[in-house]
Design a protein around this motif. Structure first.
Motif, PDB file in Angstrom:
ATOM      1  N   SER A  90      38.892  42.565   8.797  1.00 32.16           N
ATOM      2  CA  SER A  90      38.123  41.464   8.245  1.00 32.16           C
ATOM      3  C   SER A  90      37.924  40.363   9.285  1.00 32.16           C
ATOM      4  CB  SER A  90      38.846  40.905   7.012  1.00 32.16           C
ATOM      5  OG  SER A  90      38.194  39.780   6.521  1.00 32.16           O
ATOM      6  N   SER A  91      38.990  40.046  10.011  1.00 31.21           N
ATOM      7  CA  SER A  91      38.903  39.030  11.056  1.00 31.21           C
ATOM      8  C   SER A  91      37.927  39.456  12.148  1.00 31.21           C
ATOM      9  CB  SER A  91      40.291  38.784  11.649  1.00 31.21           C
ATOM     10  OG  SER A  91      40.221  37.885  12.716  1.00 31.21           O
ATOM     11  N   ALA A  92      37.977  40.718  12.548  1.00 28.21           N
ATOM     12  CA  ALA A  92      37.076  41.220  13.587  1.00 28.21           C
ATOM     13  C   ALA A  92      35.622  41.171  13.117  1.00 28.21           C
ATOM     14  CB  ALA A  92      37.462  42.642  13.974  1.00 28.21           C
ATOM     15  N   GLU A  93      35.388  41.509  11.859  1.00 27.78           N
ATOM     16  CA  GLU A  93      34.028  41.450  11.324  1.00 27.78           C
ATOM     17  C   GLU A  93      33.515  40.012  11.322  1.00 27.78           C
ATOM     18  OE1 GLU A  93      34.366  43.292   7.507  1.00 27.78           O
ATOM     19  OE2 GLU A  93      34.274  45.328   8.318  1.00 27.78           O
ATOM     20  N   GLN A  94      34.386  39.062  10.971  1.00 28.07           N
ATOM     21  CA  GLN A  94      33.989  37.654  10.960  1.00 28.07           C
ATOM     22  C   GLN A  94      33.668  37.185  12.369  1.00 28.07           C
ATOM     23  OE1 GLN A  94      33.372  35.663   8.355  1.00 28.07           O
ATOM     24  NE2 GLN A  94      32.691  34.132   9.807  1.00 28.07           N
ATOM     25  N   LYS A  95      34.501  37.573  13.340  1.00 25.66           N
ATOM     26  CA  LYS A  95      34.252  37.193  14.738  1.00 25.66           C
ATOM     27  C   LYS A  95      32.933  37.792  15.223  1.00 25.66           C
ATOM     28  CE  LYS A  95      38.253  35.205  15.836  1.00 25.66           C
ATOM     29  NZ  LYS A  95      38.417  33.837  16.165  1.00 25.66           N
TER      30      LYS A  95
END
Length: 128
Positions: free
Chosen positions: A58-63
């Motif tokens: 999820s964090s990678a997708e947001q970044k």
């Protein structure tokens, strides 16, 4: 009366067991409990790892989304800059063309000799 109680005896329900059999049964029971505890811990670890992986995903997708947005903004600004630069270059070229025409009308012989000299230099450079 006998010293060993029998199945018919009111003092004992089963015949006496071998101490090795009792130890073996106890060890098997402990091994089964250990196996069950290990399976439960493995399941908990798997769940925790999956949850952490989901958080990272999820964090990678947001970044990635943030980077795409910034790249879009940069592309837009770069496009505006390129358009402005192109327009400025067109204005400068038009000014230089106008000046060259004016110079050629005022001093045709000098303009012709200058064009010949520039052509000669470009030709010499291209031969190399």
């Amino acid at each position: 009366m006998t010293e060993n109680p029998t199945a018919d005896s009111p003092f004992g329900d089963s015949p006496p067991q071998d101490p090795f059999q009792a130890a073996k049964a106890s060890a098997l029971k402990a091994a089964e409990e250990l196996r069950a505890a290990a399976a439960q811990k493995a399941s908990e670890f798997r769940s925790a790892a999956e949850a952490r992986a989901q958080q990272i995903r999820s964090s990678a997708e947001q970044k990635a989304t943030d980077i795409k947005e910034k790249a879009g903004e940069f592309k837009e600004k770069a496009g505006e800059f390129a358009d402005n630069t192109l327009n400025e270059a067109r204005v400068r070229i038009e000014d230089l063309r106008t000046e060259a025409e004016k110079f050629a009308r005022e001093k045709p012989l000098q303009a012709l000799l200058t064009a010949f000299g520039i052509g000669f230099l470009v030709g010499a450079i291209m031969r190399r």
